[in-house]
Write a protein that holds these residues in place. Structure first.
Motif, mmCIF file in Angstrom:
data_model
loop_
_atom_site.group_PDB
_atom_site.id
_atom_site.type_symbol
_atom_site.label_atom_id
_atom_site.label_comp_id
_atom_site.label_asym_id
_atom_site.label_seq_id
_atom_site.Cartn_x
_atom_site.Cartn_y
_atom_site.Cartn_z
ATOM 1 N N ALA A 1 34.499 42.862 42.184
ATOM 2 C CA ALA A 1 33.458 42.689 43.196
ATOM 3 C C ALA A 1 34.118 42.578 44.570
ATOM 4 C CB ALA A 1 32.641 41.435 42.910
ATOM 5 N N VAL B 1 33.717 41.426 48.258
ATOM 6 C CA VAL B 1 32.898 40.387 48.891
ATOM 7 C C VAL B 1 33.136 40.341 50.395
ATOM 8 C CG1 VAL B 1 32.580 37.863 49.011
ATOM 9 C CG2 VAL B 1 32.877 38.986 46.793
ATOM 10 N N ARG C 1 37.530 30.095 43.111
ATOM 11 C CA ARG C 1 36.284 30.508 42.439
ATOM 12 C C ARG C 1 35.387 29.310 42.152
ATOM 13 N NH1 ARG C 1 37.657 36.109 40.060
ATOM 14 N NH2 ARG C 1 35.579 36.003 39.202
ATOM 15 N N PHE D 1 31.115 31.158 44.346
ATOM 16 C CA PHE D 1 32.046 32.138 43.776
ATOM 17 C C PHE D 1 32.269 31.897 42.280
ATOM 18 C CE2 PHE D 1 33.236 31.620 48.311
ATOM 19 C CZ PHE D 1 32.769 32.853 48.732
ATOM 20 N N TYR E 1 30.457 34.463 39.626
ATOM 21 C CA TYR E 1 30.956 35.762 39.161
ATOM 22 C C TYR E 1 31.584 35.590 37.779
ATOM 23 C CZ TYR E 1 30.311 37.369 43.943
ATOM 24 O OH TYR E 1 29.759 37.703 45.153
ATOM 25 N N GLU F 1 36.090 38.977 36.209
ATOM 26 C CA GLU F 1 35.870 39.954 37.281
ATOM 27 C C GLU F 1 36.766 39.609 38.477
ATOM 28 O OE1 GLU F 1 31.868 40.247 38.877
ATOM 29 O OE2 GLU F 1 32.285 42.337 39.397
ATOM 30 N N LEU G 1 37.883 39.349 42.216
ATOM 31 C CA LEU G 1 37.165 39.246 43.494
ATOM 32 C C LEU G 1 38.093 39.663 44.632
ATOM 33 C CD1 LEU G 1 35.208 35.858 43.385
ATOM 34 C CD2 LEU G 1 34.455 38.143 42.726
#
Ligand code: SF4
Length: 144
Positions: A2, A4, A30, A34, A37, A41, A43
């Protein structure tokens, strides 16, 4: 993966001197929004831009121009910072405008974890804005 982008409040960054350190820390760890997600995955932080200032007569028009700093670089999601979530009276209008203009980009309201209640946070920020501080006026008027 992803990709961002983060949209910050210019009152927080330009006036109050926030470097987005808490948003970036929780991005790395994260945490906060965050954490939503999937764990596996990756980021990638594509960029950060502050909003163009409170909109006065323009509504979201100025923001739609400014957000190109993120939208032109294949972002999957744009996070409004925690300060926008807690402080910005225009966030819903902004969210709706961005969702309409960029239907493929997810707009997430929030970044880092809450460290105090939103009420407490607003009260603390209000005190910062209202504290007495010297300006160039004081330099100009200081004839001694
Ligand atoms: S419009 Fe919202 S995000 Fe932008 S400076 Fe004003 S309060 Fe901050």
């Amino acid at each position: 993966m992803a990709r961002v982008g983060i949209l910050t409040c210019s009152n927080a960054t330009q006036d109050l001197g926030c470097s987005s350190v808490s948003c970036l820390a929780d991005f790395r760890k994260r945490k906060g929004t965050f954490a939503e997600y999937p764990e596996n995955e990756k980021l990638t932080l594509v960029g950060i831009i502050n909003c163009p200032g409170c909109p006065t007569l323009t509504g979201p028009v100025k923001l739609l121009q400014r957000i190109r700093a993120l939208t032109e670089f294949k972002v999957d999601a744009i996070h409004f910072t925690y300060c926008m979530k807690a402080l910005c009276p225009f966030k819903e209008k902004y969210k709706n405008a961005l969702e309409e203009a960029f239907p493929k980009i997810k707009i997430v309201v929030g970044t880092h974890e809450e460290h105090v209640t939103p009420e407490e946070y607003r009260e603390r920020v209000k005190k910062l804005f209202c504290q007495a501080r010297k300006t160039m006026v004081d330099v100009i008027l200081d004839k001694d």
